[in-house]
Write a protein that holds these residues in place. Structure first.
Motif, PDB file in Angstrom:
ATOM      1  N   UNK A 145      26.928  43.795  42.489  1.00  0.00           N
ATOM      2  CA  UNK A 145      27.261  44.204  43.849  1.00  0.00           C
ATOM      3  C   UNK A 145      28.422  43.389  44.403  1.00  0.00           C
ATOM      4  N   UNK A 146      28.437  42.088  44.092  1.00  0.00           N
ATOM      5  CA  UNK A 146      29.543  41.242  44.555  1.00  0.00           C
ATOM      6  C   UNK A 146      30.872  41.700  43.957  1.00  0.00           C
ATOM      7  N   UNK A 147      30.866  42.050  42.668  1.00  0.00           N
ATOM      8  CA  UNK A 147      32.077  42.535  42.016  1.00  0.00           C
ATOM      9  C   UNK A 147      32.544  43.852  42.637  1.00  0.00           C
ATOM     10  N   UNK A 148      31.592  44.731  42.931  1.00  0.00           N
ATOM     11  CA  UNK A 148      31.946  46.007  43.551  1.00  0.00           C
ATOM     12  C   UNK A 148      32.504  45.797  44.956  1.00  0.00           C
ATOM     13  N   UNK A 149      31.854  44.937  45.724  1.00  0.00           N
ATOM     14  CA  UNK A 149      32.288  44.699  47.106  1.00  0.00           C
ATOM     15  C   UNK A 149      33.667  44.042  47.162  1.00  0.00           C
ATOM     16  N   UNK A 150      33.982  43.230  46.155  1.00  0.00           N
ATOM     17  CA  UNK A 150      35.267  42.520  46.151  1.00  0.00           C
ATOM     18  C   UNK A 150      36.429  43.428  45.764  1.00  0.00           C
ATOM     19  N   UNK A 151      36.123  44.589  45.186  1.00  0.00           N
ATOM     20  CA  UNK A 151      37.178  45.477  44.719  1.00  0.00           C
ATOM     21  C   UNK A 151      37.667  45.151  43.322  1.00  0.00           C
ATOM     22  N   UNK A 152      37.110  44.103  42.702  1.00  0.00           N
ATOM     23  CA  UNK A 152      37.497  43.760  41.336  1.00  0.00           C
ATOM     24  C   UNK A 152      36.996  44.791  40.344  1.00  0.00           C
ATOM     25  N   UNK A 153      35.968  45.548  40.727  1.00  0.00           N
ATOM     26  CA  UNK A 153      35.295  46.465  39.812  1.00  0.00           C
ATOM     27  C   UNK A 153      34.985  47.771  40.530  1.00  0.00           C
ATOM     28  N   UNK A 154      35.241  48.884  39.850  1.00  0.00           N
ATOM     29  CA  UNK A 154      34.773  50.204  40.295  1.00  0.00           C
ATOM     30  C   UNK A 154      34.117  50.871  39.104  1.00  0.00           C
ATOM     31  N   UNK A 155      32.947  51.460  39.313  1.00  0.00           N
ATOM     32  CA  UNK A 155      32.261  52.164  38.240  1.00  0.00           C
ATOM     33  C   UNK A 155      32.269  53.647  38.578  1.00  0.00           C
ATOM     34  N   UNK A 187      36.166  50.450  35.896  1.00  0.00           N
ATOM     35  CA  UNK A 187      37.603  50.242  36.054  1.00  0.00           C
ATOM     36  C   UNK A 187      37.787  48.850  36.637  1.00  0.00           C
ATOM     37  N   UNK A 188      38.526  48.018  35.939  1.00  0.00           N
ATOM     38  CA  UNK A 188      38.600  46.605  36.255  1.00  0.00           C
ATOM     39  C   UNK A 188      40.039  46.161  36.364  1.00  0.00           C
ATOM     40  N   UNK A 189      40.338  45.361  37.375  1.00  0.00           N
ATOM     41  CA  UNK A 189      41.647  44.724  37.405  1.00  0.00           C
ATOM     42  C   UNK A 189      41.758  43.817  36.193  1.00  0.00           C
ATOM     43  N   UNK A 190      42.844  43.917  35.418  1.00  0.00           N
ATOM     44  CA  UNK A 190      42.934  43.154  34.161  1.00  0.00           C
ATOM     45  C   UNK A 190      42.753  41.659  34.340  1.00  0.00           C
ATOM     46  N   UNK A 191      43.200  41.100  35.469  1.00  0.00           N
ATOM     47  CA  UNK A 191      43.088  39.655  35.639  1.00  0.00           C
ATOM     48  C   UNK A 191      41.631  39.205  35.734  1.00  0.00           C
ATOM     49  N   UNK A 192      40.720  40.131  36.036  1.00  0.00           N
ATOM     50  CA  UNK A 192      39.303  39.790  36.086  1.00  0.00           C
ATOM     51  C   UNK A 192      38.830  39.255  34.737  1.00  0.00           C
ATOM     52  N   UNK A 193      39.367  39.795  33.658  1.00  0.00           N
ATOM     53  CA  UNK A 193      38.994  39.368  32.316  1.00  0.00           C
ATOM     54  C   UNK A 193      39.997  38.384  31.724  1.00  0.00           C
ATOM     55  N   UNK A 194      40.836  37.804  32.580  1.00  0.00           N
ATOM     56  CA  UNK A 194      41.838  36.879  32.074  1.00  0.00           C
ATOM     57  C   UNK A 194      42.973  37.575  31.361  1.00  0.00           C
TER      58      UNK A 194
END
Length: 310
Positions: free
Chosen positions: A44-54, A207-214
């Protein structure tokens, strides 16, 4: 590269959801070594931050899309207003601001080649556009979102399509909520959803911002091949740093994306592409800002666009 504030467990959660966006919290918790409430809170934190969309990504054929291509755009004046205008087109699922010969890069999708030509004409007519270079895809060689060949359009009924419309906006919506929206029992809704996933009609992914995974450096490249260059495309696509690759017609024979952890890794991958047998020349550009990445181009959302791979 911007810091994401994520730890190794967060990144493992993201990787699991990239493989299966509807993975149950119980299973996800077991795989990353946390309790169910803890892993749910992290998601939920990842979704709320916008770093992650499923979301569900529907096979283009199901959406009536049979023509697509890569465009790079010359501009007069500032590039960002042009990028935003391109992103407003429902036929443009992917738009970035880039460093290179042309500052705006996009992917376009349309029902057929005449319709794709019309979209290209619309792009050329946008204020600030100086010129457009297009490569039309003839074969997608590597795409993390691509599913196997989808069934014929007539095999899906109205309930199937309603499910797909909903899942394109929220791929993790519980079956009970899906059932309420489509008017079926939870069991019937679950069976339909799994059938759509298993048959290749759609795939639920993170769908993830690439920097999330380094992996905060994205570089597009266009390749000219010598002769038939048998095996060159497949060889390039086999490298893990190459996240996307398509064969095309136009000013290039291949268009792809390098996703890497550093500029040094990008450089090494591009050098490997240049050294690949059958490669005549390589042009590259660095993606500076993701303006839009949204693939929900179905019936109920195809006339809207939300500003945010090539």
């Amino acid at each position: 590269m911007e810091s994401t504030g994520l730890d190794d467990v967060d990144r493992e959660v993201v990787r699991e959801l990239q493989a299966d966006g509807r993975l149950q919290y119980e299973t996800l918790a077991q795989r990353v070594g946390l309790s169910r409430p803890a892993v749910r809170a992290r998601v939920q934190r990842l979704l709320d931050s916008g770093a992650l969309r499923v979301v569900a990504i529907v096979h283009p054929a199901v959406q009536g899309v049979t023509a697509s291509g890569h465009v790079s755009i010359d501009v007069r004046g500032e590039a960002e207003p042009v990028a935003r205008a391109v992103a407003a087109l429902p036929q443009a699922p992917f738009v970035t601001l880039a460093a290179g010969r042309r500052p705006v890069v996009a992917e376009l999708r349309a029902a057929d080649f005449p319709a794709l030509t019309e979209v290209l004409d619309r792009v050329r007519a946008l204020p600030g556009v100086e010129g457009v270079q297009a490569q039309v895809y003839t074969r997608v060689i590597k795409d993390p979102y691509l599913m196997p060949a989808a069934p014929a359009d007539g095999s899906l009924d109205e309930v199937d399509r309603h499910l797909l419309d909903i899942l394109q906006l929220d791929g993790r919506l519980p079956f009970a909520d899906l059932a309420e929206r489509v008017g079926l029992s939870p069991g019937a809704t679950r069976a339909r959803t799994l059938r759509l996933m298993d048959s290749g009609v759609a795939r639920v992914v993170a769908l993830v911002r690439p920097e999330v995974l380094g992996l905060g450096f994205l570089c597009g490249f266009a390749v000219r091949l010598e002769g038939a260059a048998a095996g060159a495309a497949e060889r390039i696509a086999s490298w893990p740093q190459v996240s996307y690759l398509s064969a095309c017609v136009g000013s290039a024979d291949l268009v792809g994306t390098v996703t890497a952890e550093s500029l040094g890794a990008v450089r090494r991958t591009l050098e490997a592409v240049r050294a690949c047998p059958g490669v005549r020349s390589v042009e590259s550009w660095l993606h500076l800002e993701l303006v839009k990445e949204r693939y929900d181009l179905g019936r109920k959302v195809q006339h809207t666009a939300t500003p945010g791979r090539h």
